[in-house]
Structures are given as structure tokens and as C-alpha cells.
Write a protein that holds these residues in place. Structure first.
Motif, PDB file in Angstrom:
ATOM      1  N   VAL A 121      -1.643  23.812  -0.407  1.00  0.00           N
ATOM      2  CA  VAL A 121      -0.956  22.657   0.202  1.00  0.00           C
ATOM      3  C   VAL A 121      -1.696  21.365  -0.148  1.00  0.00           C
ATOM      4  N   VAL A 122      -3.005  21.392   0.040  1.00  0.00           N
ATOM      5  CA  VAL A 122      -3.795  20.166  -0.153  1.00  0.00           C
ATOM      6  C   VAL A 122      -3.801  19.759  -1.628  1.00  0.00           C
ATOM      7  N   ASP A 123      -3.886  20.734  -2.532  1.00  0.00           N
ATOM      8  CA  ASP A 123      -3.829  20.413  -3.974  1.00  0.00           C
ATOM      9  C   ASP A 123      -2.567  19.612  -4.286  1.00  0.00           C
ATOM     10  N   VAL A 124      -1.430  20.077  -3.764  1.00  0.00           N
ATOM     11  CA  VAL A 124      -0.154  19.419  -4.060  1.00  0.00           C
ATOM     12  C   VAL A 124      -0.106  18.027  -3.421  1.00  0.00           C
ATOM     13  N   LEU A 125      -0.476  17.945  -2.143  1.00  0.00           N
ATOM     14  CA  LEU A 125      -0.416  16.638  -1.456  1.00  0.00           C
ATOM     15  C   LEU A 125      -1.306  15.619  -2.161  1.00  0.00           C
ATOM     16  N   VAL A 126      -2.503  16.059  -2.560  1.00  0.00           N
ATOM     17  CA  VAL A 126      -3.445  15.126  -3.197  1.00  0.00           C
ATOM     18  C   VAL A 126      -2.949  14.733  -4.589  1.00  0.00           C
ATOM     19  N   ALA A 127      -2.461  15.719  -5.360  1.00  0.00           N
ATOM     20  CA  ALA A 127      -2.015  15.419  -6.732  1.00  0.00           C
ATOM     21  C   ALA A 127      -0.861  14.421  -6.737  1.00  0.00           C
ATOM     22  N   LYS A 128       0.104  14.633  -5.845  1.00  0.00           N
ATOM     23  CA  LYS A 128       1.265  13.730  -5.809  1.00  0.00           C
ATOM     24  C   LYS A 128       0.869  12.338  -5.319  1.00  0.00           C
ATOM     25  N   THR A 129      -0.025  12.305  -4.340  1.00  0.00           N
ATOM     26  CA  THR A 129      -0.460  11.005  -3.808  1.00  0.00           C
ATOM     27  C   THR A 129      -1.242  10.240  -4.870  1.00  0.00           C
ATOM     28  N   LEU A 130      -2.081  10.968  -5.575  1.00  0.00           N
ATOM     29  CA  LEU A 130      -2.882  10.340  -6.628  1.00  0.00           C
ATOM     30  C   LEU A 130      -1.990   9.770  -7.727  1.00  0.00           C
ATOM     31  N   ARG A 131      -0.973  10.565  -8.109  1.00  0.00           N
ATOM     32  CA  ARG A 131      -0.044  10.083  -9.145  1.00  0.00           C
ATOM     33  C   ARG A 131       0.657   8.807  -8.673  1.00  0.00           C
ATOM     34  N   ALA A 132       1.113   8.832  -7.426  1.00  0.00           N
ATOM     35  CA  ALA A 132       1.823   7.662  -6.888  1.00  0.00           C
ATOM     36  C   ALA A 132       0.888   6.460  -6.783  1.00  0.00           C
ATOM     37  N   HIS A 167       0.849  -1.189   0.000  1.00  0.00           N
ATOM     38  CA  HIS A 167       0.000   0.000   0.000  1.00  0.00           C
ATOM     39  C   HIS A 167       0.886   1.241   0.000  1.00  0.00           C
ATOM     40  N   LEU A 168       0.235   2.390  -0.110  1.00  0.00           N
ATOM     41  CA  LEU A 168       0.965   3.645  -0.181  1.00  0.00           C
ATOM     42  C   LEU A 168       0.729   4.413   1.104  1.00  0.00           C
ATOM     43  N   CYS A 169       1.766   5.038   1.647  1.00  0.00           N
ATOM     44  CA  CYS A 169       1.589   5.853   2.860  1.00  0.00           C
ATOM     45  C   CYS A 169       2.125   7.266   2.616  1.00  0.00           C
ATOM     46  N   LEU A 170       1.234   8.237   2.782  1.00  0.00           N
ATOM     47  CA  LEU A 170       1.640   9.647   2.766  1.00  0.00           C
ATOM     48  C   LEU A 170       1.814  10.049   4.218  1.00  0.00           C
ATOM     49  N   THR A 171       3.035  10.327   4.642  1.00  0.00           N
ATOM     50  CA  THR A 171       3.234  10.726   6.031  1.00  0.00           C
ATOM     51  C   THR A 171       3.787  12.157   6.084  1.00  0.00           C
ATOM     52  N   VAL A 172       3.021  13.034   6.722  1.00  0.00           N
ATOM     53  CA  VAL A 172       3.307  14.466   6.687  1.00  0.00           C
ATOM     54  C   VAL A 172       3.190  15.067   8.077  1.00  0.00           C
ATOM     55  N   SER A 173       4.264  15.727   8.501  1.00  0.00           N
ATOM     56  CA  SER A 173       4.204  16.399   9.810  1.00  0.00           C
ATOM     57  C   SER A 173       5.018  17.675   9.721  1.00  0.00           C
ATOM     58  N   GLY A 174       5.457  18.188  10.891  1.00  0.00           N
ATOM     59  CA  GLY A 174       6.318  19.359  10.860  1.00  0.00           C
ATOM     60  C   GLY A 174       7.739  18.992  10.481  1.00  0.00           C
ATOM     61  N   GLY A 175       8.111  17.732  10.693  1.00  0.00           N
ATOM     62  CA  GLY A 175       9.492  17.313  10.486  1.00  0.00           C
ATOM     63  C   GLY A 175       9.729  16.482   9.239  1.00  0.00           C
ATOM     64  N   HIS A 176       8.678  15.996   8.609  1.00  0.00           N
ATOM     65  CA  HIS A 176       8.890  15.189   7.409  1.00  0.00           C
ATOM     66  C   HIS A 176       7.668  15.229   6.492  1.00  0.00           C
ATOM     67  N   ASN A 177       7.897  14.891   5.235  1.00  0.00           N
ATOM     68  CA  ASN A 177       6.840  14.946   4.215  1.00  0.00           C
ATOM     69  C   ASN A 177       7.211  13.893   3.164  1.00  0.00           C
ATOM     70  N   LEU A 178       6.695  12.686   3.337  1.00  0.00           N
ATOM     71  CA  LEU A 178       7.183  11.543   2.568  1.00  0.00           C
ATOM     72  C   LEU A 178       6.059  10.745   1.926  1.00  0.00           C
ATOM     73  N   LEU A 179       6.377  10.141   0.790  1.00  0.00           N
ATOM     74  CA  LEU A 179       5.488   9.146   0.191  1.00  0.00           C
ATOM     75  C   LEU A 179       6.234   7.820   0.163  1.00  0.00           C
ATOM     76  N   LEU A 180       5.654   6.803   0.785  1.00  0.00           N
ATOM     77  CA  LEU A 180       6.312   5.497   0.862  1.00  0.00           C
ATOM     78  C   LEU A 180       5.448   4.418   0.239  1.00  0.00           C
ATOM     79  N   THR A 188      -2.756   5.174   2.837  1.00  0.00           N
ATOM     80  CA  THR A 188      -2.892   5.605   4.230  1.00  0.00           C
ATOM     81  C   THR A 188      -2.243   6.977   4.399  1.00  0.00           C
ATOM     82  N   VAL A 189      -2.760   7.734   5.339  1.00  0.00           N
ATOM     83  CA  VAL A 189      -2.212   9.059   5.630  1.00  0.00           C
ATOM     84  C   VAL A 189      -1.794   9.056   7.098  1.00  0.00           C
TER      85      VAL A 189
END
Ligand code: KG4
Ligand code: ZN
Length: 349
Positions: free
Chosen positions: A245-256, A130-143, A266-267
Motif C-alpha cells: 500500500v505504502v509503495d503505491v501511495l508514495v510512488a504516485k504522490t512522488l510522481r504528482a 501544494h499537493l494533498c494526498l487524502t486517504v481514508s476508508g471512504g476516499h483516496n485522492l490526490l489534489l 500534505t497528507v
């Protein structure tokens, strides 16, 4: 099987008791908001000192809330990779002491694994990969989460994490720290089309992010308005910033999601609490045929329960750590190095 999970990556001191990997018997989180609020960002030395002061009380409360004694615990899990070094050292020292004194196994985990598993706490049935978008103050990753313990880091921020941008924009607006939840609330009263803020790297054919330019665009807009003596509608700024912010997070997650062909996304992380992100990802999942999961609010931010769940799976797989494990501020996950940066919040403003 009862596992004690300890998490001290940044400015939350947390300990939890999780039974059989998924039943959260307690998840005590001592936030340090009062310590860092006045600085507009996390002060690493103050964070570490507060961890030292409250660690024992937090562990004792986790035990008493769960109704268990030290002697009932099978193993102790701890984040020893990724975070503010001095903060992590406190959690690691406590976990080593407990492991040694009780003669129970120590299981060191990577902080990002914790965020990935925050969704597995409540959803043991999540399918792999599965795909995990994990975003906080210290990291912003797609795994791309291939199987238990195997991750492919396919996207990361090239500068600021989204949560960091939230915190900095909140500071510019004089709204307090941490700013994510405040901006999220304020945005619901504003017009997301009022300001046309940039969507950095949204059309780039990869899964990487960049939020520094967006933060600067907000700063320039506020500076221009101040120079001209014009008033700004804070809710409109918040809504327009959040929309970008949300446009970018959603677009990249959708592409992945499309490229990897996963059926579950998962988020995780503090920004997973964001109402607009949740709504937009849920809509995208419905439209494109993948399931979207996010943790309950106490499991979004840093917490001991996610650590205990990772430790449970590792222990079941026969993976434990020696008592001389080290603490690391940055450590690779998958094949790529990631850097933890919340301590830089204050200086880069
Ligand atoms: O995972 P976390 O507790 O700690 C780290 O930064 O590692 O995440 C905290 C971050 C902060 O930047 C905070 O502003 C952001 O998560 N956050 C939010 C929301 N709630 C917390 N960002 C956007 N919307 C929210 N509702
Ligand atoms: Zn975190």
C-alpha cells in the motif's frame, strides 16, 4: 472570531470551536466504534441513529471545553457534501437549527475540503499551490490545491480506498474494525518482504489508484494457506500488505509532486496516521526537496475542527450558505465527481 464546525460524514460525530481559523479551542469526536465493530464495517442506518442520539451532547461539550457560549459564536460551518447521506443530514439539520436560532451565518463545506484544510489548521503558512494526498476508508485522492477554495482533482481510486483495504484485510485476519491502526501496529513486528503482494498501477503514468486487487491477493494467500493446513504469520501478512500500500501511495504522490513542481505535500484522512506512510513520505520529501506535512492524530480522521477552519476562510471571503442547503452523499470537487463508499464495506467482502 469563533466558528463552530460540525462533521457527521460517516461514523464519527464531531463538533469543534476554532478561533480565527487556527486556534483549536475544542475538537470533540464521539466515535461509534462500539456500534459498528461487530459488523466489520459501517452500517449507515445505525451510524445516522447514533449521530441523532449524541449530536446535542457533542455540541454542548465542544462549547463547554472551549469555555464559550452559543452567543459567542460568529458562524456555524458544516459538512454537507460527501459522506453517508443519512449521517450528513443529521449534522446539516443541527447546523441549520443553530444558524436559525442564533441568527448567525451558515457555511456549508465539502468533506474533502475539510481534509485538505486539516493541515492548514496547524500550518497557516502552507504555500499555494501544494499537493494533498487524502486517504481514508471512504476516499483516496490526490489534489493539486491551487489556492484557497480552488482544487484540481488529479488522482483517485478506481475501486477501493487504501483505508477500506486496510479494514478488509484486518477483517480477513480477524483483527477487528477499523483495521488500519491495528495492522499498522502489527506490521512493525513482521517482515515486509515475506509475501510479494502486487503494487497495483504503480507503473501507470497517471495519479490514479486501485487497491481491490491487492486485497484479493491477500485473501487468496490466506485461502491457499488454509486449504493446505499451513499456518500464516499474521505480522508478516500485515507488514507485506502495508509495504505494498505504502509503495503505491508514495510512488504516485512522488510522481504528482514532480509533475506539478510543488514545494509542499500534505497528507490527510485516517490513513495519514499510518507510521510507515509518514516515514516513507518524509524520506521522499527530504530526497526530492519538498516539505511534507500531516495533521496531528485527532485531525487525521473526520473532525469538526477542519470543518471550522474551511468555514473560517469561506466566511472571510464572503461565502455563506442559505438555510435551505441540501445534503449530498457524493459531490464533485474540482472538476471531477467522487463517490463515497464506506457503506459498501460489508457487502463487498
Ligand atoms: O477519515 P476517516 O476517519 O474516515 C473515513 O473512512 O472517511 O478514516 C478512517 C480510516 C479507516 O479505514 C482506518 O482503518 C484508517 O483510516 N486508519 C489507518 C490508520 N488509522 C486509521 N490506516 C492505516 N494506518 C493507520 N494507522
Ligand atoms: Zn473523511
Amino acid at each position: 472570531m469563533l466558528i463552530l464546525g460540525i462533521e457527521t460524514a460517516c461514523d464519527d460525530t464531531s463538533a469543534a470551536i476554532v478561533e480565527d481559523g487556527h486556534h483549536v479551542r475544542s475538537n470533540v469526536i464521539w466515535t461509534q466504534r462500539d456500534v459498528h465493530e461487530r459488523w466489520g464495517g459501517v452500517m449507515p442506518e445505525l451510524a445516522a441513529r447514533r449521530h441523532v442520539e449524541v449530536m446535542q451532547a457533542v455540541i454542548e461539550e465542544a462549547l463547554s471545553t472551549a469555555g464559550v457560549a452559543f452567543s459567542d459564536i460568529t458562524a456555524v460551518g458544516v459538512n454537507h457534501k460527501h459522506g453517508l447521506l443519512r449521517s450528513i443530514v443529521v449534522g446539516v439539520s443541527a447546523a441549520k437549527a443553530i444558524s436559525y436560532a442564533l441568527d448567525i451565518p451558515l457555511v456549508g463545506i465539502h468533506h474533502i475540503e475539510g481534509h485538505i484544510y486539516s493541515n492548514l489548521v496547524a500550518h497557516p503558512d502552507i504555500d499555494f499551490p501544494h499537493l494533498c494526498l487524502t486517504v481514508s476508508g471512504g476516499h483516496n485522492l490526490l489534489l493539486h490545491v491551487l489556492r484557497h477554495g480552488e482544487y484540481d482533482l488529479i488522482g483517485r481510486t478506481l475501486d477501493d480506498a487504501a483505508g477500506e483495504a486496510y479494514d478488509k484485510v484486518a477483517k480477513m485476519l480477524g483483527l477487528g474494525f477499523p483495521g488500519g491502526a491495528i495492522i499498522d501496529r502489527l506490521a512493525s513486528e513482521g517482515d515486509p518482504t515475506a509475501y510479494d503482494f502486487p503494487r497495483p498501477m504503480i507503473n501507470r503514468d497517471d495519479y490514479d489508484f486501485s487497491f481491490s486487487g491487492l486485497k484479493t491477493a491477500v485473501s487468496v494467500t490466506l485461502a491457499k494457506a488454509a486449504k493446505m493446513g499451513a499456518s500464516v504469520n499474521q505480522a508478516d501478512i500485515a507488514a507485506s500488505f502495508q509495504a505494498a500500500v505504502v509503495d503505491v501511495l508514495v510512488a504516485k504522490t512522488l510522481r504528482a509532486a514532480r509533475d506539478t513542481g510543488v514545494s509542499t505535500v500534505t497528507v490527510a484522512g485516517g490513513v495519514a496516521a499510518n507510521s510507515a506512510l509518514r516515514q516513507r513520505l518524509a524520506e521522499a520529501g527530504e530526497k526530492h526537496g519538498f516539505r511534507v506535512l500531516w495533521p496531528t492524530l485527532p485531525l487525521c480522521t473526520d473532525n469538526g475542527a477542519m470543518v471550522a477552519t474551511v468555514a473560517y476562510y469561506k466566511y472571510q471571503a464572503g461565502i455563506t450558505s442559505p438555510l435551505n442547503i441540501n445534503a449530498y452523499s457524493s459531490a464533485p470537487i474540482g472538476s471531477r465527481e467522487i463517490v463515497y463508499k464506506p457503506g459498501k464495506r460489508k457487502r463487498t467482502n
